[in-house]
Design a protein around this motif. Structure first.
Motif, short mmCIF file in Angstrom:
data_model
loop_
_atom_site.label_atom_id
_atom_site.label_comp_id
_atom_site.label_asym_id
_atom_site.label_seq_id
_atom_site.Cartn_x
_atom_site.Cartn_y
_atom_site.Cartn_z
N TYR A 1 0.54 -1.17 0.14
CA TYR A 1 0.25 0.09 0.10
C TYR A 1 0.94 1.40 0.17
N ASN A 2 2.01 0.82 0.69
CA ASN A 2 2.93 2.14 0.69
C ASN A 2 2.42 3.69 0.82
N GLY A 3 1.47 3.65 1.67
CA GLY A 3 1.13 4.75 1.81
C GLY A 3 -0.36 5.57 1.27
N GLY A 4 -0.30 4.51 0.36
CA GLY A 4 -1.45 5.54 -0.95
C GLY A 4 0.39 6.08 -2.37
N LYS A 5 1.11 5.74 -2.06
CA LYS A 5 1.59 6.10 -3.35
C LYS A 5 2.42 5.19 -4.20
N PRO A 6 2.18 5.62 -5.04
CA PRO A 6 1.92 7.26 -5.68
C PRO A 6 0.79 7.89 -6.05
N SER A 7 -0.20 6.64 -5.92
CA SER A 7 -1.16 7.22 -6.12
C SER A 7 -2.45 5.95 -5.40
N ALA A 8 -3.77 6.77 -5.04
CA ALA A 8 -4.38 6.03 -4.76
C ALA A 8 -5.13 4.58 -5.20
N LEU A 9 -4.78 5.16 -6.47
CA LEU A 9 -5.61 4.22 -7.98
C LEU A 9 -4.21 2.82 -7.44
N GLU A 10 -3.12 3.37 -7.74
CA GLU A 10 -1.51 2.45 -7.78
C GLU A 10 -1.75 1.23 -6.63
N ALA A 11 -1.44 2.48 -5.37
CA ALA A 11 -1.13 1.84 -4.57
C ALA A 11 -2.51 -0.04 -4.27
N PHE A 12 -3.50 1.11 -4.63
CA PHE A 12 -4.77 -0.82 -4.48
C PHE A 12 -4.16 -1.28 -4.75
N GLU A 13 -4.26 -0.56 -6.43
CA GLU A 13 -3.50 -2.24 -7.28
C GLU A 13 -2.53 -2.96 -6.73
N ALA A 14 -1.94 -2.49 -5.77
CA ALA A 14 -0.82 -3.39 -5.73
C ALA A 14 -1.02 -3.99 -4.28
N THR A 15 -2.21 -3.55 -3.27
CA THR A 15 -2.90 -4.51 -2.50
C THR A 15 -3.48 -6.03 -2.87
N GLY A 16 -4.14 -5.07 -3.84
CA GLY A 16 -4.35 -6.90 -4.59
C GLY A 16 -3.28 -7.77 -5.13
N ARG A 17 -2.35 -7.49 -5.76
CA ARG A 17 -1.57 -8.07 -6.22
C ARG A 17 -0.67 -8.80 -4.73
N ALA A 18 -0.54 -8.23 -4.14
CA ALA A 18 0.21 -8.71 -2.21
C ALA A 18 -0.66 -9.66 -1.77
N TYR A 19 -1.19 -9.26 -2.23
CA TYR A 19 -3.34 -10.64 -2.05
C TYR A 19 -2.55 -12.05 -2.47
N LEU A 20 -2.53 -11.53 -3.47
CA LEU A 20 -1.93 -13.24 -4.59
C LEU A 20 -0.66 -13.61 -4.29
N ALA A 21 0.87 -12.88 -4.20
CA ALA A 21 1.62 -12.54 -3.77
C ALA A 21 2.15 -13.35 -2.53
N PHE A 22 1.38 -13.46 -1.51
CA PHE A 22 1.40 -14.23 0.08
C PHE A 22 0.68 -15.13 -0.13
N ALA A 23 -0.76 -15.49 -0.82
CA ALA A 23 -0.81 -16.54 -0.95
C ALA A 23 -0.55 -17.49 -1.54
N ARG A 24 0.95 -17.24 -2.86
CA ARG A 24 1.74 -17.55 -3.37
C ARG A 24 2.81 -18.51 -2.53
N LYS A 25 2.96 -17.43 -1.85
CA LYS A 25 4.27 -17.25 -0.65
C LYS A 25 4.85 -18.35 -0.26
#
Lengths: 205, 205
Positions: free
Chosen positions: A77-101
């Motif tokens: 999430y990185n504190g919402g940087k660089p944008s709310a949108l990108e941060a949001f998308e990053a958390t989605g990816r992080a979810y899957l990455a966590f499940a994988r790892k």
DNA sequence: TGTACATCAGTGAACGCGCGTTCACTGATGTAC
DNA sequence: TGTACATCAGTGAACGCGCGTTCACTGATGTAC
């Protein structure tokens, strides 16, 4: 640097690790206290020096999973940087990455049938991790005109649901179920379409 | 109208029904062949007249689930009437309705860790039900300009994933996890936003 | 219709197994003096 | 530094349990004549 135990040296964590390996291998219900003890090089009875019993061991594994999960989400999430949108998308990816790892953790957290509210520490850890996604959704929701803005907790629920569904149905090594796409691509595309539906991404790619 | 058995009268189905009740109550792994037999009013050994063993009984329960599921989806899809879009949305709702109405079947199908490709009849039943959603997605995809049309199997995967995620995370009676919204509303809203993202619903509500 | 026979669904006892858990113990480690 | 003692992590044996599965059997049902 945990203080070394008398005989084993941090058996508690060794048991959790053994449990995680077994859960990953055989599922949360195929997991056995006795086998975890054996894999940690110890008698089943020794487990009771560190845990109340079988369930308590699973709970601790799940709790540690939520801690790691929260950290990963926070980082993504990185504190919402660089944008709310990108941060949001990053958390989605992080979810899957966590499940994988961390499949063992993931299974202990979401597939073991633990009653989350039995153990207060587990509850706290679970709430901490889900709060991050909700915060990301809330920040994002401010970019939608208020009159046509659905509740932000709904976003996070949607994204959570789609992520979980992708993990369970397409990212798991379930024998016989072939994934039509790489799960990462599938989830990323799904989230992209969803955010476009919210008007947060221009309709033209 | 199955022919009555010698003693019990269609014990085979009675065992499947007992198994489904137990799976619903205790999860697919808490399910026990002995208990299913007892609940059907029969000795555990009698099960072996009708099934190869415990797993075979679960497989049959899952297979019947896929049959029911396929029927429900087929009915909801209704040959693409009145429109590809509405038919597609209906299949999404049917998914959740099935999970609600037949939790034992649902669990046997998606949470029992059965290897779907072990039993050819199960594989066939599973493919039949998933084919319907894929067909619905394909019909829908024709309404998108070909140049910006993602593969239709991706839609069905997305909808399937979100539906499954909603079921697992928000529609289940998992103690301690409070659903922020009625699962039906949550899923319907999610699918709506998703379809808007595909340009299939006008951006203005 | 009545009798003799074949079938086979379900029985009941038994099995070996691994499970989670308990308990009194032991002996390596840490500590006080 | 050396000795006596306290601690307590891990042992090993035992338990009762319910599991899935097997097996020879029995007796109700269906069928041939």
């Amino acid at each position: 640097m945990a203080k070394r135990g008398y005989h084993h040296g941090n058996l508690r964590q060794a048991l959790v690790d053994a449990a995680l390996d077994l859960i990953e291998e055989k599922g949360p219900t195929g997991f056995t206290l006795s086998e975890a003890a054996k894999n940690a090089g110890v008698t089943p009875a020794a487990v009771y020096r560190h845990f109340e019993g079988r369930e308590d061991l699973i709970v601790e594994a799940a709790r540690q999973g939520h801690e790691i999960f929260a950290e990963l989400m926070e980082y993504a999430y990185n504190g919402g940087k660089p944008s709310a949108l990108e941060a949001f998308e990053a958390t989605g990816r992080a979810y899957l990455a966590f499940a994988r790892k961390h499949p063992g953790h993931y299974m202990a957290m979401f597939e073991s049938g633990i009653s989350a509210n039995k153990n207060p520490e587990l509850t706290a850890a679970a709430q901490r991790s889900s709060a991050i996604l909700e915060r990301a959704a809330e920040a994002l929701s401010e970019h939608i005109p208020p009159d046509k803005r659905p509740p932000s907790s709904m976003f996070s629920a949607h994204i959570w649901a789609m992520s979980h569904g992708v993990v369970e149905l397409f990212a798991r090594g379930t024998p016989g179920s072939r994934s039509p796409f790489p799960p990462e691509d599938l989830l990323e595309a799904g989230i992209g379409i969803y955010l476009r539906g919210l008007g947060l991404i221009p309709p033209d790619k």
